[in-house]
Design a protein around this motif. Structure first.
Motif, PDB file in Angstrom:
ATOM      1  N   ARG A  50       6.338   3.784  -8.366  1.00 56.29           N
ATOM      2  CA  ARG A  50       5.546   4.852  -7.765  1.00 56.29           C
ATOM      3  C   ARG A  50       4.091   4.425  -7.633  1.00 56.29           C
ATOM      4  N   CYS A  51       3.358   5.105  -6.753  1.00 62.31           N
ATOM      5  CA  CYS A  51       1.950   4.789  -6.547  1.00 62.31           C
ATOM      6  C   CYS A  51       1.146   5.100  -7.804  1.00 62.31           C
ATOM      7  N   PRO A  52       0.380   4.161  -8.307  1.00 54.19           N
ATOM      8  CA  PRO A  52      -0.404   4.408  -9.524  1.00 54.19           C
ATOM      9  C   PRO A  52      -1.477   5.487  -9.297  1.00 54.19           C
ATOM     10  N   ASN A  53      -1.805   5.778  -8.057  1.00 55.32           N
ATOM     11  CA  ASN A  53      -2.850   6.753  -7.761  1.00 55.32           C
ATOM     12  C   ASN A  53      -2.295   8.164  -7.593  1.00 55.32           C
ATOM     13  N   CYS A  54      -1.239   8.346  -6.788  1.00 57.58           N
ATOM     14  CA  CYS A  54      -0.763   9.696  -6.474  1.00 57.58           C
ATOM     15  C   CYS A  54       0.696   9.920  -6.839  1.00 57.58           C
ATOM     16  N   ASP A  55       1.329   8.920  -7.432  1.00 56.29           N
ATOM     17  CA  ASP A  55       2.695   9.046  -7.900  1.00 56.29           C
ATOM     18  C   ASP A  55       3.726   9.180  -6.772  1.00 56.29           C
ATOM     19  N   SER A  56       3.293   8.927  -5.545  1.00 55.83           N
ATOM     20  CA  SER A  56       4.239   8.994  -4.427  1.00 55.83           C
ATOM     21  C   SER A  56       5.229   7.832  -4.512  1.00 55.83           C
ATOM     22  N   PRO A  57       6.485   8.036  -4.103  1.00 58.37           N
ATOM     23  CA  PRO A  57       7.444   6.923  -4.121  1.00 58.37           C
ATOM     24  C   PRO A  57       7.320   6.020  -2.889  1.00 58.37           C
ATOM     25  N   SER A  63       0.830  -1.200   0.000  1.00 63.79           N
ATOM     26  CA  SER A  63       0.000   0.000   0.000  1.00 63.79           C
ATOM     27  C   SER A  63       0.863   1.248   0.000  1.00 63.79           C
ATOM     28  N   CYS A  64       0.226   2.344  -0.393  1.00 68.96           N
ATOM     29  CA  CYS A  64       0.914   3.622  -0.489  1.00 68.96           C
ATOM     30  C   CYS A  64       0.815   4.331   0.859  1.00 68.96           C
ATOM     31  N   ARG A  65       1.971   4.736   1.424  1.00 65.20           N
ATOM     32  CA  ARG A  65       1.946   5.391   2.737  1.00 65.20           C
ATOM     33  C   ARG A  65       1.484   6.838   2.619  1.00 65.20           C
ATOM     34  N   SER A  66       1.438   7.353   1.376  1.00 63.71           N
ATOM     35  CA  SER A  66       0.984   8.747   1.214  1.00 63.71           C
ATOM     36  C   SER A  66      -0.533   8.833   1.077  1.00 63.71           C
ATOM     37  N   CYS A  67      -1.103   8.011   0.168  1.00 61.73           N
ATOM     38  CA  CYS A  67      -2.548   8.156  -0.058  1.00 61.73           C
ATOM     39  C   CYS A  67      -3.352   6.954   0.419  1.00 61.73           C
ATOM     40  N   GLY A  68      -2.685   5.868   0.815  1.00 65.71           N
ATOM     41  CA  GLY A  68      -3.405   4.726   1.365  1.00 65.71           C
ATOM     42  C   GLY A  68      -3.913   3.739   0.331  1.00 65.71           C
TER      43      GLY A  68
HETATM   44 ZN    ZN Z   1      -0.496   6.934  -3.339  1.00 62.63          ZN
END
Ligand code: ZN
Ligand code: ADP
Ligand code: ZN
Length: 814
Positions: free
Chosen positions: A558-565, A515-520
């Motif tokens: 990168r996150c497919p949703n928000c591009d966060s690494p 999971s993405c720690r930025s957007c979940g």
């Molecule tokens: Zn994300």
């Protein structure tokens, strides 16, 4: 429809066979003529023409007159007898009962039961004909011809061509008409008993001159004291077939062809003698032996290490002594090499092993051997309960609570315990259900006195069960310990002092999900509604994999949703535990035991023997570790994430969690030193955790049974699950609604003894691009057959692309 065991030899008058053909969607029997001079009987496997095909089928009955509805001009003849006497007489009743109870066409049950290769269908195939010059062809015709010519011989099944070309019928007819290709029927492949050449020692004529080498061969054969396979003699003596033939010409030996058996051989084990039973074991065995002829079911309830297996072995010995065969069912054969070895050590050559991992030949030959009146011990998984087993005298289900005894897919969704009960009653022989943690339904039956209760309350040599310490992981976070290993567990691992530990992680792979720690956002399979699991190859190349459909993708940067690494694996799988152990405890040697490391045949056994031989200090594993491992040096068991067992969307989650946790705990302290168990959880107050901690099955079971009462969950009522799936989400929901509505009109539902729950999308709403819906039926077992009969007809009402399967007494609701 039971086959009538009447042999028709149609020398005198015409005879007919009523045949159950193996063809999808066909459920009634067809009549065929028996050619003059053929001997056919009920239960034979035959080949018959069916439409444009040749199919196999089972002869149900031999008739002397044609049924009035059948036109004598149109009745076709049997083409071949494929196999005879594959079923003993009373066996057919078992298959019929399965078909009826599990709402499955009889032929589908037969197909499930038979070893592969006995039934089967012919294939229409196309091949090129030798040709001079090519006449003018349509464009499609040219295209097809070029395709066929691209493979030497140009031989394809029509089915394959249909998959390759959108419209194949017209160009195919064109090529056939012009004589460029021909179509033909290829017979189904046939499973036959294997034959081999053997050397038989005869009494030679006196006075013959023998060479040194010939004498050595005769001496070898004498020593063997049996007929030896030709290949074996050639190899052992380093000789040639010509030498053996000369000996045969002189009359010292004969070379003959014999049927031989392909059987799983297993590893050699030292023979073992029965142990002197403890008083509790002796009482249990005595009760069983008192009821060898009356079809009773026994629950043999004993904690891990209480000596249940020894009771099985001695009950089996008694059964063999009466000249009868014993069937010992185990959940998964690969996971229980130790049990198989113990049975082999006690009964040696009389052991037969049967499971789906055998080769087709091995399965076929084992099937045939169980048709013989010869006392044997058959050890096998779920499907072994469908073996013919002539002269059966005893059935045992080890770990009777185990979910792998139930087939959830495809139909018949049978439970081996249920079928075993039917066979035990039919044959009037005992059925022993052994476990440390009974299924709630079995427990209730014992409480109600419907089955006999036998208890082994203590471990052998009065060893105590290992004490279980529960660690509250919330406190660990509070103490800033972010490791998956609690401080207590770390300390215990530090002080192993040469003893061994098992760490249990109820998931495989590197982690549970990403999971993405930025957007979940969590990463899901594009084809199934389940999260992807990260797998580590080598040090860091990571692959994401779907455990349902096998979909794989590279780990995205990168996150497919928000591009966060900050896209990170979450939770702990076996691999992550191993990585952490290596970092924290470089001195400990670690083995991983899960479905990734045990894929190759025999790798379970290999890993277990390496661990038993002390090649590692810690074994990290999944659910697989819970079964049948009896290692005396294991002094510590750590349970890392009990929570993931507690929070499944399933009414049986508590029951299962109790079973798994108790089984894992039981792996500790089986030797002389007392063991210990450390159980980590975020909910130490949970009643399952509390019950496991105290080994208090009775309180837990009583509470669980009373919790299920108001909801009408089994064992208080019966469930039937209808599963529907289709690539079209609209169609599957519409069909589910229509079926649910129609169910309302069925008498047991209209009268209120059964109720319909749903329809609803399944918990996993999509698998392999098929959308899944479910309808759950709940009601009284009394009216079950009234309902089940009507359910069989529902399939005809589904559109073609929607599949419906009926699971009676379902265990899996995902
Ligand atoms: Zn994300
Ligand atoms: P379970 O099947 O209940 O886990 P087992 O039958 O495997 O228990 O017994 C546990 C251990 O005790 C095994 O090593 C077994 O060989 C040993 N054992 C069983 N019965 C006896 C007995 N009567 N006397 C001595 N040892 C026994
Ligand atoms: Zn998938």
């Amino acid at each position: 429809m039971t086959p009538v065991y009447l042999i028709a030899s149609s020398d005198e008058c015409p005879a007919y066979a009523s045949v159950l053909v193996d063809c999808p969607g066909v459920s009634e029997a067809y009549t065929y003529q028996i050619p003059r001079g053929w001997r056919v009987q009920g239960g034979d496997v035959v080949e018959v023409p069916f439409g444009a095909q040749v199919v196999r089928g089972i002869v149900l009955e031999v008739l002397t007159t044609l049924p009035p509805a059948v036109d004598s001009q149109r009745v076709k003849a049997l083409l071949a007898i494929v196999d005879q006497r594959l079923f003993p007489k009373d066996y057919w009743a078992v298959l019929e009962q399965i078909a009826q109870y599990y709402c499955t066409p009889l032929i589908q049950v037969v197909r499930t039961a038979l070893p592969p290769g006995v039934l089967g269908r012919s294939q229409r195939r196309v091949r090129l004909r030798p040709q001079q010059g090519i006449p003018p062809l349509s464009e499609q015709g040219q295209h097809l011809l070029r395709f066929l010519q691209s493979k030497s011989g140009g031989d394809y099944s029509v089915r394959y061509l249909q998959q390759q070309f959108s419209k194949v019928q017209r160009p195919l007819s064109e090529l056939e008409r012009l004589g460029l290709v021909e179509t033909y029927l290829a017979a189904p492949s046939t499973q036959q008993p294997k034959r081999q050449q053997v050397v038989v020692l005869l009494r030679g004529k006196a006075g013959e001159e023998l060479t040194q080498r010939q004498r050595r061969i005769l001496h070898y054969l004498q020593q063997q004291g049996r007929d030896c396979p030709l290949q074996e003699v050639l190899k052992a003596m380093g000789t040639t077939p010509a030498t053996l033939r000369r000996l045969a010409d002189k009359g010292y030996i004969a070379i003959v062809e014999q049927q031989c058996c392909r059987l799983e051989q297993g590893v050699a084990v030292a023979p073992d003698a029965p142990k002197v039973l403890t008083p509790a074991q002796a009482t249990a065995l005595e009760q069983i032996l008192q009821h060898l002829e009356d079809g009773k079911t026994f629950l043999l309830h004993g904690v891990t290490g209480s000596g249940k297996t020894e009771v099985y072995l001695q009950a089996i010995a008694a059964c063999l002594q009466r000249g009868k065969t014993a069937l010992l069912l185990v959940p998964e054969i690969g996971l229980t090499p130790q049990l198989t070895d113990r049975v082999r050590a006690r009964f040696g050559q009389r052991l037969l092993v049967y499971h789906s991992g055998l080769s087709e030949g091995e399965r076929y030959d084992t099937w045939r051997l169980t048709l013989l009146q010869e006392p044997r011990v058959v050890i096998g998984t779920r499907s072994a309960v469908l073996l013919p087993l002539v002269g059966l005298g005893l059935i045992i289900l080890d770990e009777e609570h185990d979910g792998s005894y139930k087939q959830d897919h495809p139909q018949p969704c049978y439970h081996a315990r249920t079928v075993a009960e039917w066979r035990s009653r039919q044959q009037s022989i005992p059925l022993i259900l052994g476990t440390a943690t009974p299924a709630l339904s079995t427990w209730q039956a014992a409480q109600l006195g419907q089955i006999h209760y036998l208890s082994l309350p203590e471990r052998i040599h009065s060893r105590s069960l290992p004490p279980i310490t529960v660690v509250d992981m919330r406190q660990e976070l509070f103490r800033k310990n972010y490791s998956m290993l609690s401080l207590l567990l770390q300390e215990a691992l530090d002080r192993l002092n040469g003893q061994q530990a098992i760490l249990f992680v109820p998931r495989r792979g590197y982690s549970t999900f990403v999971s993405c720690r930025s957007c979940g956002t969590a990463l899901y399979c594009p084809h199934c509604s389940v999260s992807l699991t990260a797998h580590l190859f080598g040090d860091n190349i990571t692959v994401l994999r779907c455990h349902y459909c096998g979909y794989q993708q590279a780990f995205p940067q990168r996150c497919p949703n928000c591009d966060s690494p900050y896209l990170k694996p979450f939770g702990g799988g076996t691999q992550r535990v191993v990585t952490e152990l290596n970092q924290r405890f470089p001195q400990l040697r670690v083995l991983r035991f899960d479905s990734d490391t045990t894929q190759r045949q025999g790798s379970h056994r290999q890993l277990l023997s390496r661990f038993a031989a002390g090649e590692a200090d810690v074994m990290v594993g999944t659910q697989m570790l819970t079964k049948g491992i009896d290692l005396p040096q294991v002094a510590l068991v750590g349970i890392l994430a009990a929570d993931s067992l507690l929070h499944l969307p399933d009414y049986q989650a508590g029951e299962r969690a109790f079973q798994v946790l108790t089984q894992v705990a039981g792996r500790s302290g089986r030797g002389s030193s007392p063991g210990r168990v450390i159980l980590q959880t975020y909910v130490p107050e949970h009643r399952v955790i509390q019950a496991v901690k105290e080994y208090d099955w009775k309180t837990f079971a009583t509470q669980e049974l009373s919790d299920r009462q108001p909801l009408g969950y089994p064992p208080h009522a019966q469930l039937i699950l209808l599963r529907l799936n289709s690539p079209d989400p609209e169609q599957v929901s519409t069909t589910a609604l229509a079926i649910a509505q129609q169910l309302q009109t069925l008498p047991p539902i209209a009268e209120g003894t059964w109720e319909v729950l749903g329809p609803a999308p399944a918990a996993i709403a999509k698998i392999a691009d098929r959308y899944r819906w479910q309808i759950l039926l709940k009601g009284s077992p009394k009216n079950f057959y009234q309902l089940s009969k009507a359910l069989c007809d529902l399939k005809d009402q589904c559109p073609r692309s929607t599949r419906l399967s009926i699971d009676v007494d379902p265990l899996n609701f995902l």
